[in-house]
Design an enzyme around this catalytic site. Structure first.
Site, mmCIF file in Angstrom:
data_model
loop_
_atom_site.group_PDB
_atom_site.id
_atom_site.type_symbol
_atom_site.label_atom_id
_atom_site.label_comp_id
_atom_site.label_asym_id
_atom_site.label_seq_id
_atom_site.Cartn_x
_atom_site.Cartn_y
_atom_site.Cartn_z
ATOM 1 N N ASP A 182 54.588 68.458 66.155
ATOM 2 C CA ASP A 182 53.849 68.635 67.404
ATOM 3 C C ASP A 182 54.670 69.452 68.389
ATOM 4 O O ASP A 182 55.776 69.053 68.764
ATOM 5 C CB ASP A 182 53.510 67.277 68.010
ATOM 6 C CG ASP A 182 52.705 67.397 69.295
ATOM 7 O OD1 ASP A 182 51.873 68.325 69.382
ATOM 8 O OD2 ASP A 182 52.901 66.579 70.201
ATOM 9 N N ASP A 384 49.733 75.847 70.854
ATOM 10 C CA ASP A 384 49.865 74.442 70.507
ATOM 11 C C ASP A 384 49.600 74.252 69.026
ATOM 12 O O ASP A 384 48.571 74.687 68.507
ATOM 13 C CB ASP A 384 48.881 73.635 71.357
ATOM 14 C CG ASP A 384 49.018 72.134 71.167
ATOM 15 O OD1 ASP A 384 50.099 71.696 70.751
ATOM 16 O OD2 ASP A 384 48.049 71.419 71.435
#
Length: 504
Positions: A182, A384
């Site tokens: 992440d 992201d």
């Protein structure tokens, strides 16, 4: 550690008028020229290739380039569904809807954080930080934690969520863990013993047990490492004066436990001693039993990137694969041939240094640049790894949607929307589909994403959405659907984000 979605050729014959008149010759030449441009601006794909579960029966293929860095500091990454997973399974029927719901929760949190919103400090709080989940369709990775007190041979085929390596390191890790990567969080964590159910979630990997590691050490409450957790992640002291942490995620999940150090082994070339991470003894909400925690690559001081910057360079890259391919995560920037990457400036937000921001300047559809002024993209877009679809300012999205629908008029009428995806089609009547080529052009003009069919469509829908609220001032997102098959370089030290096409 291992880090854990064809077009057929076609021929169109142009039959001109007989004879040798100049008018007929010019007409044929014009038609041929139009067809040439049509081939350049559109792609024809098999309808079956647009189905989300198409790859489940395919054969796993490796990545296509040598990863950046020195060619050694990388680990394989695969999607949670598909033949490259060690436990491949078809996605559930409502998986896309769930994934998009989760995506909206996550991106809404990040948007609040960038605008100055706070982060919850209580495991039971409803205020949250960005969520990470296997629902995003991203990848998972295997890590080794600690050094075993007893030297035992590594399992030949550890039950992981990615392709197994035969020997990760000459030192046997105390535990091998499958983790989600992440880029929009800073605290790495895994579930640790003691971890009773239902206080902890079930997982396929054995729980990490600090008692079995010779290199484990608790972090004292008064230490600088504990102080750096701050109000965002600090959670006081345990009865034995050990530092405690908490992370509340934007999808309603959370983790809390002690903050510790141990040796992190990603591969034989990536061994991080005294790595600081969360030892989770409690979670809130639903987590996948295929993963043990989160490997955080955000821009904050506690992330894996920050802790390895001196040894591996302040940079990392990854390639998100299609389900039938193998991707990778690499630490460090490119050595030598950095020109392989087309770059755009990296923008940082001082209030929220975790997030990596870039700026679009244009979008092209079927070879034509949309009439959207660059100022419409002024708020930027978060790069992201876990956001699913790309979110655009309303003005830009409206232009993209109009151009795409015009190019797709032969496949109407529109099918019902799926969550925030409002341009959807029922392709069951068509063996092949002709899609307009779409490109995202970033600030500076050199860097762009030329989208293949799997990066353009998701479950029969255009994989783009407008930022919520109807105003163009909200930050957007570059989703992982659009990033597929590109090596994306986060050169934090150099202040840029780079793209290399067809890397996996």
């Amino acid at each position: 550690m291992k880090v854990s979605s064809f077009p057929p050729l076609f021929l169109l014959l142009l039959i001109g008028l007989s004879g040798s008149s100049r008018v007929g010759t010019h007409a044929a030449a014009a038609a041929a020229d139009q067809h040439h441009h049509e081939l350049e601006d559109f792609m024809v794909v098999a309808t079956s290739s647009l189905e989300h579960n198409t790859a489940r029966d395919a054969v796993c293929s490796g990545h296509k380039v040598t990863p950046s860095g020195d060619g050694v500091r990388w680990v394989p990454m695969n999607r949670p569904h598909g033949p490259c997973s060690s436990s491949p399974a078809a996605m559930e029927e409502d998986a896309v809807d769930d994934m998009l719901k989760w995506d909206q929760l996550r991106t809404s949190y990040i948007r609040r954080k960038l605008s100055g919103g706070g982060v919850g400090e209580d495991l039971n709080s409803d205020t949250t930080t960005s969520g990470v989940s296997e629902k995003n369709g991203m990848g998972t990775t295997d890590v080794g934690l600690g050094n075993a007190k007893c030297a035992v041979p590594a399992p030949a085929a550890a039950p992981t969520h990615s392709l197994e390596e035969e020997a990760m390191t000459t030192v046997v890790p105390a535990a091998r863990q499958t983790m989600v990567i992440d880029t929009s969080s800073d605290i790495t964590w895994v579930q640790c013993l003691p971890c009773p159910y239902p206080q902890c979630h079930t997982q396929k990997d054995p729980f990490y047990d600090p008692a079995n590691s010779t290199t484990y050490a608790p972090i004292p409450c008064a230490s600088p490492a504990c102080t750096r957790l701050g109000r965002s992640y600090g959670n006081g002291c345990s009865a034995s004066k050990q530092c405690r942490y908490v992370v509340n995620y934007g999808d309603g999940t959370a983790t809390a436990g002690t903050y510790i150090t141990d040796t992190l082994t990603l591969s034989p070339a990536i061994v991080v001693k005294r790595f600081q991470f969360g030892c989770s003894h409690a979670v809130k909400g639903s987590f996948s039993d295929q993963t043990a925690g989160v490997l955080a690559l955000g821009g904050g001081t506690q992330s894996l990137l920050a802790q390895t910057a001196k040894d591996y360079g302040n940079a990392f890259s990854y390639c998100i694969p299609l389900p039938s391919s193998l991707g990778f995560l690499s630490l460090g920037g490119p050595v030598g041939a950095s020109s392989r990457f087309a770059r755009t400036p990296l923008i940082r937000n001082k209030r929220a240094p975790t997030f990596y921001i870039v700026r679009l300047e244009a979008i092209t559809v079927a070879g034509k640049r949309l009439a959207v002024p660059p100022a419409a993209f002024a708020a930027g877009a978060v790069m992201d790894s876990s956001a699913v679809v790309t979110q655009l300012p309303p003005q830009a999205y409206a232009a993209l949607r109009a151009a795409f629908r015009t190019a797709m008029v032969a496949y109407g009428p529109l099918a019902p929307p799926v969550r925030n995806l409002d341009t959807c089609y029922d392709f069951t009547r068509f063996p092949n589909v002709k899609l307009p080529k779409v490109s995202l052009v970033f600030a500076g003009g050199a860097a762009k994403l030329d989208l293949d069919a799997p990066s353009l469509m998701l479950d029969g829908c255009l994989a783009f959405a407008a930022t919520p609220g109807g105003a163009d001032g909200s930050v957007g997102f570059i989703g992982n659907v659009q990033q597929q098959t590109y090596e994306v370089l986060y050169d934090v030290g150099g202040g840029s984000v780079g793209f290399r096409r067809a890397a996996c």
